[in-house]
Design a protein around this motif. Sequence first.
Motif, PDB file in Angstrom:
ATOM      1  N   GLY A   6       0.799  -1.216   0.000  1.00  0.00           N
ATOM      2  CA  GLY A   6       0.000   0.000   0.000  1.00  0.00           C
ATOM      3  C   GLY A   6       0.832   1.265   0.000  1.00  0.00           C
ATOM      4  N   ASP A   7       0.327   2.274   0.695  1.00  0.00           N
ATOM      5  CA  ASP A   7       1.015   3.554   0.785  1.00  0.00           C
ATOM      6  C   ASP A   7       1.798   3.647   2.090  1.00  0.00           C
ATOM      7  OD1 ASP A   7       0.073   4.375  -1.639  1.00  0.00           O
ATOM      8  OD2 ASP A   7      -1.702   5.358  -0.814  1.00  0.00           O
ATOM      9  N   GLY A   8       2.353   2.537   2.518  1.00  0.00           N
ATOM     10  CA  GLY A   8       3.109   2.495   3.765  1.00  0.00           C
ATOM     11  C   GLY A   8       4.365   3.337   3.697  1.00  0.00           C
ATOM     12  N   PRO A   9       5.087   3.393   4.810  1.00  0.00           N
ATOM     13  CA  PRO A   9       6.299   4.216   4.846  1.00  0.00           C
ATOM     14  C   PRO A   9       7.332   3.729   3.841  1.00  0.00           C
ATOM     15  CG  PRO A   9       6.152   2.824   6.778  1.00  0.00           C
ATOM     16  CD  PRO A   9       4.871   2.666   6.036  1.00  0.00           C
ATOM     17  N   ARG A  10       7.988   4.675   3.168  1.00  0.00           N
ATOM     18  CA  ARG A  10       8.988   4.316   2.166  1.00  0.00           C
ATOM     19  C   ARG A  10      10.380   4.760   2.583  1.00  0.00           C
ATOM     20  NH1 ARG A  10       7.065   3.176  -3.265  1.00  0.00           N
ATOM     21  NH2 ARG A  10       9.096   3.935  -3.919  1.00  0.00           N
ATOM     22  N   GLY A  11      10.511   5.436   3.699  1.00  0.00           N
ATOM     23  CA  GLY A  11      11.822   5.884   4.160  1.00  0.00           C
ATOM     24  C   GLY A  11      12.640   4.705   4.660  1.00  0.00           C
ATOM     25  N   SER A  12      13.907   4.663   4.300  1.00  0.00           N
ATOM     26  CA  SER A  12      14.747   3.527   4.676  1.00  0.00           C
ATOM     27  C   SER A  12      14.934   3.436   6.176  1.00  0.00           C
ATOM     28  CB  SER A  12      16.100   3.620   3.981  1.00  0.00           C
ATOM     29  OG  SER A  12      16.788   4.774   4.408  1.00  0.00           O
ATOM     30  N   HIS A  13      14.932   4.550   6.875  1.00  0.00           N
ATOM     31  CA  HIS A  13      15.157   4.526   8.306  1.00  0.00           C
ATOM     32  C   HIS A  13      13.945   4.013   9.077  1.00  0.00           C
ATOM     33  CE1 HIS A  13      13.083   8.295   7.553  1.00  0.00           C
ATOM     34  NE2 HIS A  13      12.748   8.328   8.824  1.00  0.00           N
ATOM     35  N   LEU A  14      12.767   3.965   8.455  1.00  0.00           N
ATOM     36  CA  LEU A  14      11.561   3.532   9.153  1.00  0.00           C
ATOM     37  C   LEU A  14      11.461   2.019   9.247  1.00  0.00           C
ATOM     38  CD1 LEU A  14       9.003   6.074   7.689  1.00  0.00           C
ATOM     39  CD2 LEU A  14      10.187   6.149   9.886  1.00  0.00           C
ATOM     40  N   GLN A  15      11.884   1.293   8.244  1.00  0.00           N
ATOM     41  CA  GLN A  15      11.828  -0.171   8.252  1.00  0.00           C
ATOM     42  C   GLN A  15      13.150  -0.729   7.721  1.00  0.00           C
ATOM     43  OE1 GLN A  15       8.373  -1.243   5.984  1.00  0.00           O
ATOM     44  NE2 GLN A  15       6.999  -0.900   7.698  1.00  0.00           N
ATOM     45  N   PRO A  16      14.212  -0.715   8.552  1.00  0.00           N
ATOM     46  CA  PRO A  16      15.511  -1.170   8.059  1.00  0.00           C
ATOM     47  C   PRO A  16      15.555  -2.667   7.746  1.00  0.00           C
ATOM     48  CG  PRO A  16      15.626  -0.667  10.391  1.00  0.00           C
ATOM     49  CD  PRO A  16      14.283  -0.235   9.918  1.00  0.00           C
ATOM     50  N   ASP A  17      14.625  -3.448   8.297  1.00  0.00           N
ATOM     51  CA  ASP A  17      14.634  -4.893   8.041  1.00  0.00           C
ATOM     52  C   ASP A  17      13.752  -5.299   6.869  1.00  0.00           C
ATOM     53  OD1 ASP A  17      16.396  -5.329  10.130  1.00  0.00           O
ATOM     54  OD2 ASP A  17      14.778  -5.502  11.600  1.00  0.00           O
ATOM     55  N   ALA A  18      13.062  -4.343   6.254  1.00  0.00           N
ATOM     56  CA  ALA A  18      12.200  -4.656   5.110  1.00  0.00           C
ATOM     57  C   ALA A  18      13.058  -4.945   3.881  1.00  0.00           C
ATOM     58  CB  ALA A  18      11.267  -3.481   4.815  1.00  0.00           C
ATOM     59  N   PRO A  19      12.617  -5.884   3.037  1.00  0.00           N
ATOM     60  CA  PRO A  19      13.381  -6.166   1.809  1.00  0.00           C
ATOM     61  C   PRO A  19      13.333  -4.976   0.852  1.00  0.00           C
ATOM     62  CG  PRO A  19      11.321  -7.390   1.841  1.00  0.00           C
ATOM     63  CD  PRO A  19      11.438  -6.707   3.168  1.00  0.00           C
ATOM     64  N   ARG A  20      14.337  -4.906  -0.011  1.00  0.00           N
ATOM     65  CA  ARG A  20      14.437  -3.809  -0.969  1.00  0.00           C
ATOM     66  C   ARG A  20      14.653  -4.328  -2.383  1.00  0.00           C
ATOM     67  NH1 ARG A  20      14.392  -1.853   3.866  1.00  0.00           N
ATOM     68  NH2 ARG A  20      14.799   0.322   4.233  1.00  0.00           N
ATOM     69  N   VAL A  21      14.110  -3.586  -3.337  1.00  0.00           N
ATOM     70  CA  VAL A  21      14.367  -3.842  -4.745  1.00  0.00           C
ATOM     71  C   VAL A  21      15.371  -2.786  -5.186  1.00  0.00           C
ATOM     72  CG1 VAL A  21      13.395  -3.856  -7.066  1.00  0.00           C
ATOM     73  CG2 VAL A  21      12.084  -4.782  -5.161  1.00  0.00           C
ATOM     74  N   ILE A  22      16.476  -3.222  -5.768  1.00  0.00           N
ATOM     75  CA  ILE A  22      17.462  -2.295  -6.296  1.00  0.00           C
ATOM     76  C   ILE A  22      17.058  -2.029  -7.737  1.00  0.00           C
ATOM     77  CG2 ILE A  22      19.899  -1.865  -6.739  1.00  0.00           C
ATOM     78  CD1 ILE A  22      19.224  -2.334  -3.771  1.00  0.00           C
ATOM     79  N   GLU A  23      16.819  -0.745  -8.051  1.00  0.00           N
ATOM     80  CA  GLU A  23      16.389  -0.374  -9.394  1.00  0.00           C
ATOM     81  C   GLU A  23      17.502   0.405 -10.087  1.00  0.00           C
ATOM     82  OE1 GLU A  23      11.594   0.061  -8.656  1.00  0.00           O
ATOM     83  OE2 GLU A  23      12.826   1.860  -8.571  1.00  0.00           O
ATOM     84  N   ARG A  24      17.559   0.250 -11.401  1.00  0.00           N
ATOM     85  CA  ARG A  24      18.576   0.905 -12.226  1.00  0.00           C
ATOM     86  C   ARG A  24      17.888   1.802 -13.242  1.00  0.00           C
ATOM     87  NH1 ARG A  24      21.152  -0.136 -17.151  1.00  0.00           N
ATOM     88  NH2 ARG A  24      23.327   0.487 -17.160  1.00  0.00           N
ATOM     89  N   TRP A  25      18.393   3.033 -13.392  1.00  0.00           N
ATOM     90  CA  TRP A  25      17.834   3.982 -14.348  1.00  0.00           C
ATOM     91  C   TRP A  25      18.392   3.686 -15.737  1.00  0.00           C
ATOM     92  CZ3 TRP A  25      13.888   6.963 -14.797  1.00  0.00           C
ATOM     93  CH2 TRP A  25      13.850   7.985 -15.747  1.00  0.00           C
ATOM     94  N   ASN A  26      17.520   3.450 -16.725  1.00  0.00           N
ATOM     95  CA  ASN A  26      17.965   3.117 -18.073  1.00  0.00           C
ATOM     96  C   ASN A  26      17.891   4.304 -19.032  1.00  0.00           C
ATOM     97  OD1 ASN A  26      15.284   3.420 -18.780  1.00  0.00           O
ATOM     98  ND2 ASN A  26      14.932   1.246 -19.189  1.00  0.00           N
ATOM     99  N   GLY A  27      17.594   5.473 -18.505  1.00  0.00           N
ATOM    100  CA  GLY A  27      17.477   6.667 -19.339  1.00  0.00           C
ATOM    101  C   GLY A  27      16.037   7.086 -19.557  1.00  0.00           C
ATOM    102  N   HIS A  28      15.108   6.160 -19.320  1.00  0.00           N
ATOM    103  CA  HIS A  28      13.696   6.475 -19.523  1.00  0.00           C
ATOM    104  C   HIS A  28      12.834   6.060 -18.333  1.00  0.00           C
ATOM    105  CE1 HIS A  28      14.521   7.484 -23.682  1.00  0.00           C
ATOM    106  NE2 HIS A  28      15.224   6.378 -23.765  1.00  0.00           N
TER     107      HIS A  28
END
Length: 108
Positions: A28-50
């Motif tokens: 949902g619209d839960g917290p997205r700040g890294s300091h709020l949920q340090p144990d939550a999994p993360r997706v590493i995204e890469r910018w491709n120019g678009h």
Amino acid sequence: MDDEPLKDWAERRDAKIGRLRAVPVVSGDGPRGSHLQPDAPRVIERWNGHAWEPHAFAANLAEAKAILYPVITESAPPGPVPKPLGSGTGKYRKPHAPASDGGGRAQR
């Protein structure tokens, strides 16, 4: 209104290609700040120019930081080793005390 030349804009856009970011996986619209949920999994995204595209997966914040900011160890470059400050009378150096004959003041 001053418009930026297309060439300058394209160079600025292309300079960002390959940039990585970590996005927490929350519902949902839960917290997205890294300091709020340090144990939550993360997706590493890469910018491709678009658009941002999935690049890697991290189990927590510490693992995501290891991917985003790898430790680069550099060995000392070959060449002369800098010398420590030698003797001298530089602008801010204290002058050496004059050699005394051992007596200083005459003793009675």
